[in-house]
Design an enzyme around this catalytic site. Structure first.
Site, PDB file in Angstrom:
ATOM      1  N   CYS A 466       0.837  -1.196   0.000  1.00 51.31           N
ATOM      2  CA  CYS A 466       0.000   0.000   0.000  1.00 51.31           C
ATOM      3  C   CYS A 466       0.875   1.249   0.000  1.00 51.31           C
ATOM      4  CB  CYS A 466      -0.975  -0.027   1.182  1.00 51.31           C
ATOM      5  SG  CYS A 466      -2.181   1.310   1.159  1.00 51.31           S
ATOM      6  N   HIS A 589      -3.378  -5.500   0.852  1.00 49.91           N
ATOM      7  CA  HIS A 589      -2.874  -5.677   2.215  1.00 49.91           C
ATOM      8  C   HIS A 589      -2.976  -7.146   2.633  1.00 49.91           C
ATOM      9  CE1 HIS A 589      -2.915  -1.333   3.428  1.00 49.91           C
ATOM     10  NE2 HIS A 589      -3.839  -1.268   2.491  1.00 49.91           N
ATOM     11  N   GLU A 591      -1.335  -8.737   4.762  1.00 48.09           N
ATOM     12  CA  GLU A 591      -1.133  -8.898   6.197  1.00 48.09           C
ATOM     13  C   GLU A 591      -2.423  -8.676   6.987  1.00 48.09           C
ATOM     14  OE1 GLU A 591      -0.938  -4.483   5.903  1.00 48.09           O
ATOM     15  OE2 GLU A 591      -0.547  -6.193   4.621  1.00 48.09           O
TER      16      GLU A 591
END
Length: 624
Positions: A466, A589, A591
């Site tokens: 990002c 994203h 994660e």
């Protein structure tokens, strides 16, 4: 649990839910209630209904007891306007003393805005607009197990029934309803709620919830029973066969009265016992129909009063949103999203080309060695905690490293095997976000030299996600083999995009995606500048061997079409690597979803391990 529900991501969730940590199941639930238009008829009733709606919403999350719920009250009124001070006083008293105290609810926090009247002069004529007394209630509660959260998504289990749980005792008041507003009317009888009925409803729902009797849940709030049923059908892409024989004399009231309650999906064998339990608790429960495999929504009130295509009703439901979106956003993106409602596509269906239980880092776990990784951040980054958790689970030792730590010498890049730059909204208020972060490195000689030295080493890796992706793409001049990386600019939709979408892992040298080629996996994203802008066709062509992720539609085709590709990047490109595979940049994203807790449309065999764990485990294997 965000607003979007199901494989087709329809915004109909009743409650928001977050995990408290990265290991357990405990979390927090949040819901909202408001009934401002009702105040034009009965201000105290509007306050009680706002609290009631917040409670019927948060009931979907599996809260232990009503006394666990805490409220925040946001009051708005036109103080000083004739009649409004009295209406505000009566509503506050009705809510705080007469309603919440018997329910055992506390309101420890809130705010007020008491200037809700505006005046102006137009052509010598004095004009004014006065807002009615308004209470916006936010409800919060701890929950023991986030996996138990119910949604409006209908189970495809055979032999199920839809049951209407009614708190109003059969009353069907249409005052201030959406139906009345559509016809330019207000009405003179407002819906209301009694504290003892609301408490009994909450206890009943939580009991049935704990006994696993409820398969789906949707509160009856704005719109009434028909809208509630339709929203469940939209999220699930199912048909409905509904029968309300007692509503033959007043179908409109039965279908559109915005009395509090809920529609739940239960197994057919449980209906009789459920209705009996509801009767004992003082709540009216009645079986009203079944989900169907077809595409029609049929409602009978003695005779058929509605027989429409689900797709047509969904398009009507979304028509206002589409019209506003065309004015506010890129009109083509708005049209693409609206047209998608007619597409009989399969939704977000993951496809894995590897065993999710296989852990590439397993051979290194027993060694006890935990390589050091810097989770790099700058002002505005907010994804560092999730990133550190994902890296820790892959047996790294994650360090929180702020840019000021590097400047001050508290940390040095040479001490780390990996650098991961997380997502967020940095750099401060600089236009281009991560671009400003990159310039803070490029224009500071010591930092530039430190990063260049780090990237030149052959035993290091770096990942940018990002904002970190934007930052690293702007460092391409000091990253070996990154000359083909694009510049990230404003999304083609012309809006900040926060969605759950599908990406496909491409065959590339990226060390992070080894063994994952061809997998199609859902991923979260949140960015305003995610469009990959290449200098020319030559740069785009040169990037092809190093594309690691592409946005794909729900049939698995790389796409530039919105909303499957929220940024609009050419050929769906949303992740790239370098020829040696050590440096990778991603707009999504991973994660944020490295741990799978519950998504009803994910394969059960995933357990709790998200496929994205493989990405971080691959990095651990690279370090050795």
């Amino acid at each position: 649990r965000d607003p979007m529900v199901g494989p087709w991501q329809v915004p109909v969730a009743d409650v928001g839910v977050t995990l408290r940590d990265f290991d357990g199941y405990a979390g927090e639930a949040m819901a909202i209630g408001e009934r401002t238009p009702v105040a034009l008829i009965d201000a105290p009733a509007s306050g009680r209904m706002a609290v009631g709606e917040a409670i019927t919403n948060i009931a979907a999350a599996g809260v232990r007891a009503l006394t666990d719920v805490k409220l925040s009250a946001n009051w708005m009124a036109a103080a000083g306007t004739p009649g409004e001070d009295a209406a505000l006083y009566d509503t506050v008293r009705a809510v705080a003393l007469d309603f919440c105290i018997p329910l055992g609810l506390s309101i420890p926090v809130g705010k007020d805005s008491l200037s809700m009247r505006t005046t102006w002069r137009d052509g010598g004529v004095d004009k004014s607009v006065t807002a009615p007394v308004s209470l916006i209630v936010s409800a919060f509660a701890p929950i023991a197990d986030v996996r138990a959260c119910l949604t409006p998504f209908l189970s495809d289990e055979p032999g199920t029934t839809l049951v209407h749980l009614d708190i109003a005792g059969g009353r069907r008041r249409l005052g201030a309803s959406a139906l009345a507003q559509v016809y330019g009317q207000l009405g003179d009888e407002a819906p209301d709620v009694e504290a003892d009925r609301l408490a009994a409803f909450f206890v009943l729902v939580q009991r049935l919830h704990a006994e696993r009797k409820l398969l789906a849940y949707h509160d009856i709030g704005d719109g009434g029973l028909l809208v509630t049923l339709c929203e469940m059908a939209f999220a699930s892409r199912r048909g409905l066969d509904i029968a309300l024989p007692d509503a033959a004399n007043d179908a409109l009231a039965a279908l559109f009265a915005e009395e509090l309650g809920a529609v739940v999906q239960v197994r057919g064998v449980d209906v009789e016992a459920m209705v009996a339990a509801a009767r004992e608790a003082g709540v009216t429960a009645r079986a009203i129909g079944v989900p169907t495999r077809g595409d029609r929504i049929v409602v009978r009130c003695g005779e058929v009063v509605l027989d429409e295509s689900r797709v047509d009703l969904h398009r009507a439901w979304s028509a206002t949103t589409h019209a506003m979106q065309r004015l506010r956003d890129n009109p083509q993106a708005a049209d693409d999203e609206y047209a998608r409602l007619q597409d009989d596509e399969p939704g977000l269906v993951p496809v894995l080309t590897f065993d999710v239980h296989d852990d590439p880092a397993a051979p290194f776990i027993a060694t006890g060695v935990r390589p050091r990784v810097a989770v790099l951040r700058e002002q505005g980054v907010n994804g560092q905690v999730e990133m550190a958790a994902a890296l820790t689970r892959a047996r790294f030792d994650a360090f929180d490293v702020h840019m000021t730590d590097l400047v001050a010498g508290r940390h040095a890049l040479r001490n780390f095997a990996g650098v991961v730059a997380g997502g967020g909204f940095s750099y401060g208020d600089v236009l281009g976000a991560g671009e400003g972060w990159a310039k803070s490195i490029l224009f500071e000689p010591r930092l530039r030299d430190a990063f260049a030295e780090y990237f030149a080493r052959g035993d290091t890796f770096a990942l940018g996600v990002c904002n970190g992706c934007q930052m690293m793409s702007n460092l391409h001049e000091i990253i070996p083999g990154a000359s083909h990386w694009p510049h990230f600019v404003r999304n083609a939709s012309e809006q900040f995009e926060a969605r759950f979408v599908m990406v496909e892992v491409q065959r590339s040298p990226s060390l992070f995606f080894a063994g994952m080629e061809g997998s199609r996996i859902p991923v979260a994203l949140a960015h305003g500048e995610g469009y990959a802008e290449f200098q020319d066709d030559a740069q785009l062509a040169g990037a092809q061997p190093y594309v690691s992720l592409r946005f794909v539609d729900h049939r698995g085709n790389a796409t530039e079409r919105y909303p499957y590709n929220p940024s609009g990047s050419p050929q769906g490109i949303t992740g790239l690597t370098t020829p040696d595979g050590r440096f990778t940049i991603l707009m999504p994203h991973p994660e944020r979803v490295f741990r799978t807790v519950q998504m009803s449309w994910h394969p059960d065999e995933w357990g709790e391990r998200s496929p994205w764990h493989r990405m971080f485990a691959n990095a651990r294997r690279f370090v050795g």
